[in-house]
Write a protein that holds these residues in place. Structure first.
Motif, mmCIF file in Angstrom:
data_model
loop_
_atom_site.group_PDB
_atom_site.id
_atom_site.type_symbol
_atom_site.label_atom_id
_atom_site.label_comp_id
_atom_site.label_asym_id
_atom_site.label_seq_id
_atom_site.Cartn_x
_atom_site.Cartn_y
_atom_site.Cartn_z
ATOM 1 N N PRO A 1 0.824 -1.210 0.000
ATOM 2 C CA PRO A 1 0.000 0.000 0.000
ATOM 3 C C PRO A 1 0.858 1.260 0.000
ATOM 4 N N TRP B 1 0.469 5.073 1.286
ATOM 5 C CA TRP B 1 -0.406 5.851 2.156
ATOM 6 C C TRP B 1 -0.840 7.153 1.484
ATOM 7 N N SER C 1 -8.459 3.506 10.781
ATOM 8 C CA SER C 1 -8.581 3.445 9.326
ATOM 9 C C SER C 1 -7.634 4.466 8.709
ATOM 10 N N LEU D 1 -6.667 0.963 4.691
ATOM 11 C CA LEU D 1 -6.148 -0.141 5.484
ATOM 12 C C LEU D 1 -6.669 0.037 6.896
ATOM 13 N N TRP E 1 4.540 -3.144 4.374
ATOM 14 C CA TRP E 1 4.099 -1.837 4.863
ATOM 15 C C TRP E 1 5.339 -0.985 5.055
ATOM 16 N N PHE F 1 -6.124 -7.072 10.438
ATOM 17 C CA PHE F 1 -6.159 -5.956 9.492
ATOM 18 C C PHE F 1 -6.958 -6.352 8.265
ATOM 19 N N VAL G 1 -7.886 -4.623 4.080
ATOM 20 C CA VAL G 1 -7.858 -3.554 3.083
ATOM 21 C C VAL G 1 -9.244 -3.501 2.452
#
Length: 416
Positions: A206, A208, A255, A265, A357, A388, A390
């Motif tokens: 991911p 951010w 979140s 995420l 991450w 977690f 997504v």
């Protein structure tokens, strides 16, 4: 001169109208609405996600879990494409899509997967590779190969499963190449050698919506249990995030939007170090919707492990437990649409993911720094096991669901 001026104005108006039309067309493309059957399958994949997750979590010695429900659904679609009518019916039941026609099932799953895995639109790294392995004695039916590539982007190959060492090397080499080396191993053993095998190999990273600063990373302790800790790099930042504290169930929910804000995420972390079984029993689509509805934009000081995790699950038996009873049973399976004969079944389905991450993302919104918006932030310090997922904003689909129990790191003697 007046004539020239009128011509210029006319051309400018025409150009403006063309630009508006082009912009509208682009917006229409960007905001493409999913078909009804794709929307139905997006909704139903959440139920499959939690059921599959909870089945995997029951496995003894299973620690980290990472699954992609939409990729699992596409593999089920492949089984429906190649199985007899009753097998396709079982797939539809698992996906709560009994009334969906076969062609709508395949086109809907293809449409959904294409939408949510568009890495440019979502600004994430998501490499998905799928392969169907058949024994060296089998031959693939041309019509199936064409349809499976069209709908599910599967490739196909034959392998000598009886040469276990060679088969394992072939599978792992393919997975590593498909993920640029991020997923070096899918399996150590092929187990059953008398059937067909599906492999999902993925790498997800991911980005951010607001990055973590690369200098705000230091070495900390992650508590695997009350008596076992490992050292991990931890990244920190304070910002405005969706946050909720569930005091009844004793957990924090955070979140974090990913770049372009088309997905987020979410983290579900118990107050204290504990086995995740209690939280996992709460996981349902209804409970998730309830939690999502209680998220409020809040100032949060976030600390997350900066990690990479590789996980492979053989979900063949779990899919059997959830209703796919025919395709995984050697005596009942009929996959003649794939191989032209009935004597093969789905002996393995390896669902393997590498996930990272890091600090990467869009520049921070510095206008909130030093303002009242970041006063007295809540603390979200992810230094012990958590769940977690997504979640895609547009389709409401769960793209990944998992748990982090043991990150990579050197064991540290517990000082508590």
């Amino acid at each position: 001169m007046v004539t020239n001026l009128l011509a210029i104005i006319t051309n400018l108006v025409a150009f403006s109208l063309l630009a508006i039309a082009s912009s509208a067309a682009t917006a229409t493309t960007a905001d493409k609405v999913l078909s009804n059957h794709a929307t139905l399958l997006a909704d139903s994949s959440a139920g499959l996600a939690f059921s599959l997750y909870q089945n995997i979590a029951k496995e003894k010695d299973t620690e980290n879990i990472v699954i992609s429900p939409v990729v699992v659904a596409s593999s089920l679609g492949l089984v429906a494409l190649g199985g007899k009518a009753s097998t396709a019916a079982q797939v539809k039941t698992m996906l709560s899509a009994d009334k969906v026609k076969d062609e709508q099932l395949h086109s809907g799953l293809a449409e959904l997967l294409e939408e949510v895995s568009d890495s440019k639109a979502r600004n994430v790294t998501w490499k998905i590779s799928n392969r169907l392995y058949g024994p060296s004695t089998a031959n693939f039916v041309d019509a199936f190969v064409k349809s499976s590539k069209k709908h599910y982007k599967f490739d196909h190959t034959k392998v000598n499963f009886k040469d276990k060492k060679g088969a394992v090397k072939s599978i792992n080499d393919w997975a590593a190449n498909s993920t640029d080396g991020k997923l070096p191993e899918v399996t150590k053993d092929v187990g059953k050698t008398d059937g067909a095998m599906i492999i999902n190999a993925m790498f997800f990273k991911p980005h951010w919506d607001e990055q973590f600063h690369h200098l705000m990373v230091d070495d900390r302790v992650f508590l695997v249990s009350g008596s076992h800790t490992v050292g991990v790099p931890m990244m920190h930042r304070t910002g405005l995030y969706g946050f909720h504290e569930d005091t009844v169930n004793k957990l924090f929910i955070l979140s974090i939007p990913l770049a372009h804000k088309k997905s987020s995420l979410l983290f579900f972390m118990p107050y204290n170090v504990e086995p995740l079984e209690r939280l996992e029993k709460l996981l349902t689509a209804k409970q998730l919707d309830e939690w999502m509805g209680k998220l409020n934009e809040t100032a949060v000081a976030v600390s997350l492990p900066k990690i990479s995790v590789e996980v492979s699950h053989n979900i063949q038996k779990h899919l059997g437990a959830l209703g796919l009873t025919e395709a995984v049973d050697k005596k009942k399976a009929d996959m003649s649409k794939i191989f032209g004969k009935k004597d093969l079944y789905l002996s393995n389905l390896f669902h393997a993911s590498a996930m990272e991450w890091g600090t990467d993302g869009n520049p921070m919104d510095t206008t909130v720094f030093g303002t009242d918006k970041l006063k007295n932030p809540k603390l979200f310090y992810a230094d012990h096991p958590f769940i977690f997922l997504v979640k895609d904003t547009k389709t409401n689909t769960i793209l990944f669901l998992g748990r982090l129990v043991r990150p990579k790191g050197d064991k540290i003697r517990d000082e508590l």
